[in-house]
Write a protein that holds these residues in place. Sequence first.
Motif, PDB file in Angstrom:
ATOM      1  N   MET A   2     -50.140 -73.262  94.360  1.00 44.27           N
ATOM      2  CA  MET A   2     -50.237 -73.565  95.762  1.00 44.27           C
ATOM      3  C   MET A   2     -49.134 -74.556  96.129  1.00 44.27           C
ATOM      4  SD  MET A   2     -53.368 -75.446  97.662  1.00 44.27           S
ATOM      5  CE  MET A   2     -53.931 -74.601  99.079  1.00 44.27           C
ATOM      6  N   PRO A   3     -48.310 -74.199  97.102  1.00 39.18           N
ATOM      7  CA  PRO A   3     -47.206 -75.099  97.478  1.00 39.18           C
ATOM      8  C   PRO A   3     -47.698 -76.445  97.990  1.00 39.18           C
ATOM      9  CG  PRO A   3     -46.899 -72.930  98.420  1.00 39.18           C
ATOM     10  CD  PRO A   3     -48.272 -72.958  97.830  1.00 39.18           C
ATOM     11  N   ARG A   4     -46.924 -77.478  97.715  1.00 34.94           N
ATOM     12  CA  ARG A   4     -47.215 -78.816  98.241  1.00 34.94           C
ATOM     13  C   ARG A   4     -46.437 -78.956  99.549  1.00 34.94           C
ATOM     14  NH1 ARG A   4     -45.153 -84.369  95.587  1.00 34.94           N
ATOM     15  NH2 ARG A   4     -45.956 -83.445  93.698  1.00 34.94           N
ATOM     16  N   PRO A   5     -47.115 -79.036 100.680  1.00 31.56           N
ATOM     17  CA  PRO A   5     -46.408 -79.083 101.959  1.00 31.56           C
ATOM     18  C   PRO A   5     -45.690 -80.411 102.189  1.00 31.56           C
ATOM     19  CG  PRO A   5     -48.751 -79.358 102.304  1.00 31.56           C
ATOM     20  CD  PRO A   5     -48.560 -79.080 100.844  1.00 31.56           C
ATOM     21  N   PHE A   6     -44.662 -80.363 102.992  1.00 31.57           N
ATOM     22  CA  PHE A   6     -43.930 -81.547 103.409  1.00 31.57           C
ATOM     23  C   PHE A   6     -44.252 -81.794 104.879  1.00 31.57           C
ATOM     24  CE2 PHE A   6     -41.367 -80.152  99.814  1.00 31.57           C
ATOM     25  CZ  PHE A   6     -41.141 -81.338  99.158  1.00 31.57           C
ATOM     26  N   PRO A   7     -45.306 -82.558 105.171  1.00 24.24           N
ATOM     27  CA  PRO A   7     -45.703 -82.767 106.562  1.00 24.24           C
ATOM     28  C   PRO A   7     -44.766 -83.725 107.298  1.00 24.24           C
ATOM     29  CG  PRO A   7     -47.084 -84.074 105.121  1.00 24.24           C
ATOM     30  CD  PRO A   7     -46.192 -83.250 104.240  1.00 24.24           C
ATOM     31  N   GLY A   8     -44.732 -83.579 108.617  1.00 25.41           N
ATOM     32  CA  GLY A   8     -43.952 -84.488 109.453  1.00 25.41           C
ATOM     33  C   GLY A   8     -42.496 -84.545 109.046  1.00 25.41           C
ATOM     34  N   ASP A   9     -42.006 -85.756 108.863  1.00 28.37           N
ATOM     35  CA  ASP A   9     -40.590 -85.928 108.521  1.00 28.37           C
ATOM     36  C   ASP A   9     -40.367 -86.066 107.017  1.00 28.37           C
ATOM     37  OD1 ASP A   9     -41.695 -88.421 108.202  1.00 28.37           O
ATOM     38  OD2 ASP A   9     -40.074 -89.490 109.227  1.00 28.37           O
ATOM     39  N   ALA A  10     -41.343 -85.629 106.214  1.00 29.79           N
ATOM     40  CA  ALA A  10     -41.214 -85.736 104.758  1.00 29.79           C
ATOM     41  C   ALA A  10     -40.029 -84.930 104.238  1.00 29.79           C
ATOM     42  CB  ALA A  10     -42.500 -85.290 104.068  1.00 29.79           C
ATOM     43  N   PHE A  11     -39.773 -83.765 104.833  1.00 25.78           N
ATOM     44  CA  PHE A  11     -38.635 -82.956 104.384  1.00 25.78           C
ATOM     45  C   PHE A  11     -37.318 -83.647 104.720  1.00 25.78           C
ATOM     46  CE2 PHE A  11     -35.622 -79.360 104.856  1.00 25.78           C
ATOM     47  CZ  PHE A  11     -35.623 -78.956 103.532  1.00 25.78           C
ATOM     48  N   ALA A  12     -37.252 -84.275 105.874  1.00 28.28           N
ATOM     49  CA  ALA A  12     -36.047 -85.029 106.243  1.00 28.28           C
ATOM     50  C   ALA A  12     -35.837 -86.189 105.279  1.00 28.28           C
ATOM     51  CB  ALA A  12     -36.152 -85.532 107.676  1.00 28.28           C
ATOM     52  N   HIS A  13     -36.926 -86.844 104.884  1.00 27.89           N
ATOM     53  CA  HIS A  13     -36.826 -87.935 103.914  1.00 27.89           C
ATOM     54  C   HIS A  13     -36.339 -87.416 102.563  1.00 27.89           C
ATOM     55  CE1 HIS A  13     -37.682 -91.695 101.924  1.00 27.89           C
ATOM     56  NE2 HIS A  13     -38.416 -91.045 101.030  1.00 27.89           N
ATOM     57  N   LEU A  14     -36.838 -86.242 102.157  1.00 26.47           N
ATOM     58  CA  LEU A  14     -36.394 -85.618 100.913  1.00 26.47           C
ATOM     59  C   LEU A  14     -34.889 -85.354 100.949  1.00 26.47           C
ATOM     60  CD1 LEU A  14     -37.149 -84.229  98.175  1.00 26.47           C
ATOM     61  CD2 LEU A  14     -37.392 -82.138  99.500  1.00 26.47           C
ATOM     62  N   GLN A  15     -34.411 -84.847 102.073  1.00 30.16           N
ATOM     63  CA  GLN A  15     -32.977 -84.579 102.214  1.00 30.16           C
ATOM     64  C   GLN A  15     -32.166 -85.873 102.120  1.00 30.16           C
ATOM     65  OE1 GLN A  15     -31.664 -81.684 105.303  1.00 30.16           O
ATOM     66  NE2 GLN A  15     -33.833 -81.771 105.868  1.00 30.16           N
ATOM     67  N   ASN A  16     -32.650 -86.922 102.780  1.00 28.51           N
ATOM     68  CA  ASN A  16     -31.940 -88.206 102.732  1.00 28.51           C
ATOM     69  C   ASN A  16     -31.921 -88.774 101.326  1.00 28.51           C
ATOM     70  OD1 ASN A  16     -31.380 -88.171 105.467  1.00 28.51           O
ATOM     71  ND2 ASN A  16     -33.219 -89.315 106.008  1.00 28.51           N
ATOM     72  N   THR A  17     -33.043 -88.674 100.614  1.00 30.38           N
ATOM     73  CA  THR A  17     -33.121 -89.183  99.254  1.00 30.38           C
ATOM     74  C   THR A  17     -32.154 -88.438  98.337  1.00 30.38           C
ATOM     75  OG1 THR A  17     -35.434 -89.776  99.588  1.00 30.38           O
ATOM     76  CG2 THR A  17     -34.678 -89.578  97.310  1.00 30.38           C
ATOM     77  N   ALA A  18     -32.059 -87.114  98.533  1.00 29.59           N
ATOM     78  CA  ALA A  18     -31.169 -86.294  97.708  1.00 29.59           C
ATOM     79  C   ALA A  18     -29.732 -86.300  98.222  1.00 29.59           C
ATOM     80  CB  ALA A  18     -31.687 -84.859  97.677  1.00 29.59           C
ATOM     81  N   ARG A  19     -29.505 -86.986  99.346  1.00 29.75           N
ATOM     82  CA  ARG A  19     -28.180 -87.032  99.992  1.00 29.75           C
ATOM     83  C   ARG A  19     -27.664 -85.625 100.295  1.00 29.75           C
ATOM     84  NH1 ARG A  19     -26.732 -91.370  95.793  1.00 29.75           N
ATOM     85  NH2 ARG A  19     -27.424 -93.247  96.832  1.00 29.75           N
ATOM     86  N   LEU A  20     -28.557 -84.801 100.868  1.00 31.02           N
ATOM     87  CA  LEU A  20     -28.214 -83.431 101.233  1.00 31.02           C
ATOM     88  C   LEU A  20     -28.293 -83.259 102.744  1.00 31.02           C
ATOM     89  CD1 LEU A  20     -30.278 -81.393  98.632  1.00 31.02           C
ATOM     90  CD2 LEU A  20     -27.818 -81.777  98.615  1.00 31.02           C
ATOM     91  N   GLU A  21     -27.421 -82.455 103.262  1.00 25.02           N
ATOM     92  CA  GLU A  21     -27.512 -82.051 104.650  1.00 25.02           C
ATOM     93  C   GLU A  21     -27.753 -80.548 104.659  1.00 25.02           C
ATOM     94  OE1 GLU A  21     -24.418 -83.313 107.297  1.00 25.02           O
ATOM     95  OE2 GLU A  21     -24.242 -85.252 106.280  1.00 25.02           O
ATOM     96  N   VAL A  22     -28.941 -80.151 105.083  1.00 22.33           N
ATOM     97  CA  VAL A  22     -29.305 -78.743 105.122  1.00 22.33           C
ATOM     98  C   VAL A  22     -29.145 -78.254 106.553  1.00 22.33           C
ATOM     99  CG1 VAL A  22     -31.153 -77.077 104.729  1.00 22.33           C
ATOM    100  CG2 VAL A  22     -30.934 -79.058 103.229  1.00 22.33           C
ATOM    101  N   PRO A  23     -28.322 -77.235 106.766  1.00 16.48           N
ATOM    102  CA  PRO A  23     -28.159 -76.697 108.123  1.00 16.48           C
ATOM    103  C   PRO A  23     -29.496 -76.192 108.669  1.00 16.48           C
ATOM    104  CG  PRO A  23     -26.556 -75.718 106.620  1.00 16.48           C
ATOM    105  CD  PRO A  23     -27.508 -76.525 105.796  1.00 16.48           C
ATOM    106  N   ASP A  24     -29.681 -76.308 109.962  1.00 14.96           N
ATOM    107  CA  ASP A  24     -30.947 -75.915 110.589  1.00 14.96           C
ATOM    108  C   ASP A  24     -31.343 -74.479 110.263  1.00 14.96           C
ATOM    109  OD1 ASP A  24     -31.203 -78.401 111.713  1.00 14.96           O
ATOM    110  OD2 ASP A  24     -30.325 -77.819 113.636  1.00 14.96           O
ATOM    111  N   GLU A  25     -30.361 -73.566 110.187  1.00 10.16           N
ATOM    112  CA  GLU A  25     -30.682 -72.162 109.922  1.00 10.16           C
ATOM    113  C   GLU A  25     -31.178 -71.927 108.494  1.00 10.16           C
ATOM    114  OE1 GLU A  25     -26.217 -72.704 109.449  1.00 10.16           O
ATOM    115  OE2 GLU A  25     -27.661 -73.184 111.024  1.00 10.16           O
TER     116      GLU A  25
END
Length: 62
Positions: free
Chosen positions: A1-24
Motif C-alpha cells: 500500500m503506497p504511503r501518501p504524501f499529503p499537503g506539501d510533503a511532496f514539495a518538502h521531499l523535492q527540496n530535501t532531495a534538491r530536485l525540481e520536478v516539472p509540473d507535467e
Amino acid sequence: MPRPFPGDAFAHLQNTARLEVPDERAELVRATAESVYALLDELDSLELGETAPATAFNARWE
C-alpha cells in the motif's frame, strides 16, 4: 500500500532531495515515490529474530 504524501510533503521531499520536478511529471514522480516508500515500510514488518545488525559484520581475514 503506497504511503501518501499529503499537503506539501511532496514539495518538502523535492527540496530535501534538491530536485525540481516539472509540473507535467509531478504526479508520476509522486506515485513512484509513494510506491518506493511503501516498499521501505514493508521492511519494518520483517521479523529478524537473532540476526545481527549489518554494522556487526567483521570483514577481517584471519
